[in-house]
Design a protein around this motif. Structure first.
Motif, mmCIF file in Angstrom:
data_model
loop_
_atom_site.group_PDB
_atom_site.id
_atom_site.type_symbol
_atom_site.label_atom_id
_atom_site.label_comp_id
_atom_site.label_asym_id
_atom_site.label_seq_id
_atom_site.Cartn_x
_atom_site.Cartn_y
_atom_site.Cartn_z
ATOM 1 N N LYS A 82 0.836 -1.206 0.000
ATOM 2 C CA LYS A 82 0.000 0.000 0.000
ATOM 3 C C LYS A 82 0.871 1.256 0.000
ATOM 4 C CE LYS A 82 -3.834 -0.276 2.712
ATOM 5 N NZ LYS A 82 -5.023 -0.564 1.928
ATOM 6 N N VAL A 83 1.875 1.281 0.864
ATOM 7 C CA VAL A 83 2.723 2.478 0.963
ATOM 8 C C VAL A 83 3.692 2.550 -0.225
ATOM 9 C CG1 VAL A 83 4.450 3.712 2.349
ATOM 10 C CG2 VAL A 83 2.606 2.443 3.485
ATOM 11 N N ASN A 84 4.407 1.445 -0.457
ATOM 12 C CA ASN A 84 5.539 1.505 -1.390
ATOM 13 C C ASN A 84 5.128 1.599 -2.857
ATOM 14 O OD1 ASN A 84 6.770 0.982 1.050
ATOM 15 N ND2 ASN A 84 7.994 -0.737 0.338
ATOM 16 N N HIS A 85 4.010 0.971 -3.207
ATOM 17 C CA HIS A 85 3.567 1.087 -4.603
ATOM 18 C C HIS A 85 2.430 2.101 -4.747
ATOM 19 C CE1 HIS A 85 2.804 0.149 -8.766
ATOM 20 N NE2 HIS A 85 1.529 0.112 -8.465
ATOM 21 N N PHE A 86 1.303 1.835 -4.062
ATOM 22 C CA PHE A 86 0.138 2.693 -4.289
ATOM 23 C C PHE A 86 0.361 4.099 -3.724
ATOM 24 C CE2 PHE A 86 -1.431 -1.577 -4.942
ATOM 25 C CZ PHE A 86 -2.162 -1.427 -6.114
ATOM 26 N N GLY A 87 1.077 4.206 -2.609
ATOM 27 C CA GLY A 87 1.395 5.532 -2.070
ATOM 28 C C GLY A 87 2.305 6.309 -3.013
ATOM 29 N N ALA A 88 3.270 5.599 -3.591
ATOM 30 C CA ALA A 88 4.207 6.267 -4.515
ATOM 31 C C ALA A 88 3.505 6.681 -5.810
ATOM 32 C CB ALA A 88 5.388 5.337 -4.811
ATOM 33 N N VAL A 89 2.676 5.796 -6.353
ATOM 34 C CA VAL A 89 1.950 6.146 -7.586
ATOM 35 C C VAL A 89 1.039 7.352 -7.328
ATOM 36 C CG1 VAL A 89 0.191 5.367 -9.234
ATOM 37 C CG2 VAL A 89 2.074 3.837 -8.607
ATOM 38 N N ALA A 90 0.359 7.347 -6.171
ATOM 39 C CA ALA A 90 -0.535 8.463 -5.847
ATOM 40 C C ALA A 90 0.258 9.764 -5.698
ATOM 41 C CB ALA A 90 -1.310 8.159 -4.574
ATOM 42 N N THR A 91 1.444 9.662 -5.126
ATOM 43 C CA THR A 91 2.304 10.848 -4.974
ATOM 44 C C THR A 91 2.681 11.401 -6.348
ATOM 45 O OG1 THR A 91 3.210 10.008 -2.890
ATOM 46 C CG2 THR A 91 4.549 11.636 -4.081
ATOM 47 N N LEU A 92 3.138 10.506 -7.221
ATOM 48 C CA LEU A 92 3.650 10.955 -8.519
ATOM 49 C C LEU A 92 2.513 11.422 -9.429
ATOM 50 C CD1 LEU A 92 6.244 8.095 -8.829
ATOM 51 C CD2 LEU A 92 6.799 10.527 -8.566
ATOM 52 N N ASP A 93 1.454 10.647 -9.505
ATOM 53 C CA ASP A 93 0.317 11.034 -10.350
ATOM 54 C C ASP A 93 -0.388 12.267 -9.783
ATOM 55 O OD1 ASP A 93 0.395 9.447 -12.562
ATOM 56 O OD2 ASP A 93 -0.992 7.927 -11.790
ATOM 57 N N GLY A 94 -0.534 12.282 -8.450
ATOM 58 C CA GLY A 94 -1.252 13.391 -7.816
ATOM 59 C C GLY A 94 -0.529 14.712 -7.948
ATOM 60 N N LEU A 95 0.800 14.662 -7.920
ATOM 61 C CA LEU A 95 1.581 15.909 -7.972
ATOM 62 C C LEU A 95 2.015 16.271 -9.399
ATOM 63 C CD1 LEU A 95 3.710 15.418 -4.714
ATOM 64 C CD2 LEU A 95 1.657 16.818 -5.019
ATOM 65 N N ARG A 96 1.705 15.404 -10.362
ATOM 66 C CA ARG A 96 2.107 15.660 -11.754
ATOM 67 C C ARG A 96 1.575 16.999 -12.282
ATOM 68 N NH1 ARG A 96 -0.201 13.965 -16.174
ATOM 69 N NH2 ARG A 96 -1.459 12.416 -15.097
ATOM 70 N N PRO A 97 0.325 17.371 -11.995
ATOM 71 C CA PRO A 97 -0.141 18.677 -12.473
ATOM 72 C C PRO A 97 0.679 19.844 -11.888
ATOM 73 C CG PRO A 97 -1.997 17.312 -11.808
ATOM 74 C CD PRO A 97 -0.756 16.596 -11.363
ATOM 75 N N LEU A 98 1.178 19.674 -10.662
ATOM 76 C CA LEU A 98 2.000 20.737 -10.058
ATOM 77 C C LEU A 98 3.360 20.793 -10.752
ATOM 78 C CD1 LEU A 98 -0.190 19.903 -7.848
ATOM 79 C CD2 LEU A 98 1.382 20.913 -6.203
#
Ligand code: NAI
Length: 257
Positions: A82-98
């Protein structure tokens, strides 16, 4: 030129060393972690992942020049996927617009040498974006006494995700290099309990041989992350760069080229 960078897992180990190095170089660094830093968010949860993005927007006005996804755990438990894959994907995808609004934007995620021996079922579910199925596959690995595969699979999945995403319109098409750094054994609170016990230390040394300089310090990993996150990196993308004292060369040898 001063840049605005966000680092998850900023409170400890490799993330902390990366924050220190970027700050020492004059950059503005936003740290995110569970109970510490500018943003407090649990990246194991959908709510924490959403909070990370909302708070990052508030703190930056919607512009980021670099994102380093470093938060991670190594438990023999589904939490790790949950942390290492899904947390990382959410971080990268979520912050991509920024990042898209930033200058010379770059993204880096911390993988691991362990990614070279994963459980295919966990990796497949993770790459399908199915968190419930990935958690089930992780639990199955734990139940059959192979809990260590949850960590290696989480790192294999995020590495493969990086390779798939990096060349797409969202990343390369938007001018954003996306890479992973895969350390060998780094002495941090994550590994200290294993290294302090002579039996598990011997096991770690056998499974991750590091002929160049042995186990690393976080400060030896941070400069590579900082370079991949810098404007100097204009052509490296979709790579998993091993920072492992030679472990990958020993373990995979001729099988990769
Ligand atoms: P660490 O335990 O020193 O730091 C990890 C940080 O992530 C901690 O500050 C922790 O609070 C944070 N974190 C954990 N779960 C979180 C969550 N749910 N939400 C937000 N933050 C959370 O560990 P270390 O060694 O610095 O590890 C950093 C990254 O490097 C991890 O992704 C780890 O898997 C990876 N890595 C570490 C290696 C090592 O030998 N130490 C080797 C290869 C990869």
């Amino acid at each position: 030129m001063s840049r605005t960078c966000l680092v998850t897992g900023s409170a400890s180990g490799i993330g902390k060393a990366t924050v220190a190095l970027l700050a020492q170089r004059g950059h503005t660094v936003i740290g995110a972690d569970l109970d510490d830093g500018d943003i407090r968010a649990d990246l194991a949860t959908a709510q924490g992942r959403a909070e990370l993005v909302v708070r990052a927007r508030e703190l930056t006005g919607g512009r980021l020049d670099a994102v380093v996804s470093c938060a991670g755990v190594a438990h023999f438990d589904p939490l790790t996927i949950k942390v290492n894959h899904f947390g990382a994907v959410a971080t990268l995808d979520g912050l991509r617009p920024l990042l898209a609004a930033g200058t010379d934007p770059r993204a880096v995620v911390v993988g691991s040498i362990d990614s070279v021996h994963p459980d295919p079922a966990i990796v497949a579910a993770a790459l399908a974006g199915d968190e419930a199925a990935a958690v089930d596959a992780a639990r199955a690995a734990v139940d059959r006494g192979e809990g260590h595969l949850v960590y290696s699979s989480s790192k294999a999945a995020i590495s493969r995700w990086v390779r798939r995403a990096a060349a797409t319109d969202d990343w390369a098409g938007a001018g954003v290099p996306l890479n992973a750094v895969a350390p060998g054994v780094v002495v941090t609170p994550l590994t200290r309990p294993l290294l302090d016990d002579p039996q598990t230390r011997a096991l770690v040394e056998r499974s991750v041989p590091m002929p160049l300089h042995g186990h690393a310090r976080p400060e030896q990993i941070a400069p590579l992350i900082a370079w991949l996150a810098s404007p100097e990196n204009t052509v490296v993308t979709g790579q998993v760069v091993f920072a492992d004292g030679g472990a990958d060369a020993v373990l995979r040898g001729d099988s990769t080229w």
